[in-house]
Design an enzyme around this catalytic site. Structure first.
Site, PDB file in Angstrom:
ATOM      1  CB  SER A 175      -0.895   0.010   1.244  1.00 48.80           C
ATOM      2  OG  SER A 175      -1.506   1.273   1.422  1.00 48.80           O
ATOM      3  CE1 TYR A 202      -6.086   5.388  10.971  1.00 47.03           C
ATOM      4  CE2 TYR A 202      -5.656   6.304   8.803  1.00 47.03           C
ATOM      5  CZ  TYR A 202      -6.169   6.432  10.077  1.00 47.03           C
ATOM      6  OH  TYR A 202      -6.758   7.598  10.455  1.00 47.03           O
TER       7      TYR A 202
END
Length: 248
Positions: free
Chosen positions: A140, A148
């Site tokens: 990501s 997160y």
């Protein structure tokens, strides 16, 4: 690396990025296997893409990962690519002692442990192949600013370590780091007050196959590029900005 005539296993392949990658790889002339937790969902996907091979598997469970590996190498002995795509997203509040850390699904097992274990299972098999093989880890853009996505940050680090260890072998290690993508995972995050945004999963799939073709071992997709750059230049500012976005 060649992007056709491969035999590819994609975890979490029944929706989102995994399904988009499966479709893209099929169109490029590859044999594709996907796994997912829900047999009903896999059956729906098979109706849409009859050429897909499917297998029910919860990759968060060690025994099921091992069963998946044994089945895959038995049924598809020429398998030469593993795409670690399965992932979940949870918000854990350590200020409260994190009681939700082990509630329901385990983010650590699904996002990190499973990817590491799957690579460990398949790499010895890949090393015996006479063709180029690959481990593809889907991380990501937030792996570079792990507000997160600490598990994705860890997977990014693992990808670099694994790439170094396998440098003199026939096994290539790719990392695809997308920004927010419009998937079921994104919709769950949106329900937790994140704003409506994200790129199509098909865009990530196209970036992935391009990265493989060009031997781009760390492919950062779209706006995720700015996250990596900003994390080096002004990490404090981006943490504050992302906190504001998360707060809605």
């Amino acid at each position: 690396m060649q992007t056709t005539k491969n035999t590819i296993l994609i975890t979490g392949g029944s929706s989102g990025i995994g399904l988009a990658m499966a479709e893209t790889f099929i169109k490029a002339g590859n044999e594709v296997i996907i796994c997912g937790r829900r047999g009903s969902k896999l059956a729906e996907v098979r109706q849409q893409f009859p050429q897909l091979h499917t297998r029910v598997c919860d990759v968060s469970k060690k025994a099921e990962r091992e069963e998946l590996f044994q089945w895959a190498v038995s049924e598809f002995p020429h398998i030469n690519m593993l795409v670690n795509n399965a992932g979940i997203q949870k918000e854990v509040n350590f200020l409260t002692g994190a009681p939700e850390l082990y509630e329901d699904e385990s983010e650590i097992e699904t996002n990190l442990t499973a990817s590491i274990h799957m690579a460990a299972l398949f790499i010895p098999h890949f090393l015996q192949q006479k063709t180029e093989c690959a481990v593809v880890n889907i991380t990501s853009g937030l792996a570079f600013i792990p507000l997160y996505c600490s598990t994705k940050a860890a997977l990014h680090s693992f990808s670099m370590s694994l790439r170094s260890q396998l440098a003199d072998t026939n096994v290539r290690v790719f990392e695809i780091a997308p920004p927010i993508v419009k998937t079921e995972l994104h919709r769950e995050a949106k329900a937790r007050k994140q704003s409506e945004r994200g790129i199509p999963a098909s865009e990530v799939a196209e970036a992935a196959i391009k990265a493989l073709k060009n031997d781009n071992y760390e492919a950062i997709v779209g706006q995720a590029k700015s996250l990596k750059g900003a994390s080096r230049i002004a990490p404090g500012f981006f943490h504050k900005l992302l906190n504001k976005v998360a707060a809605g």
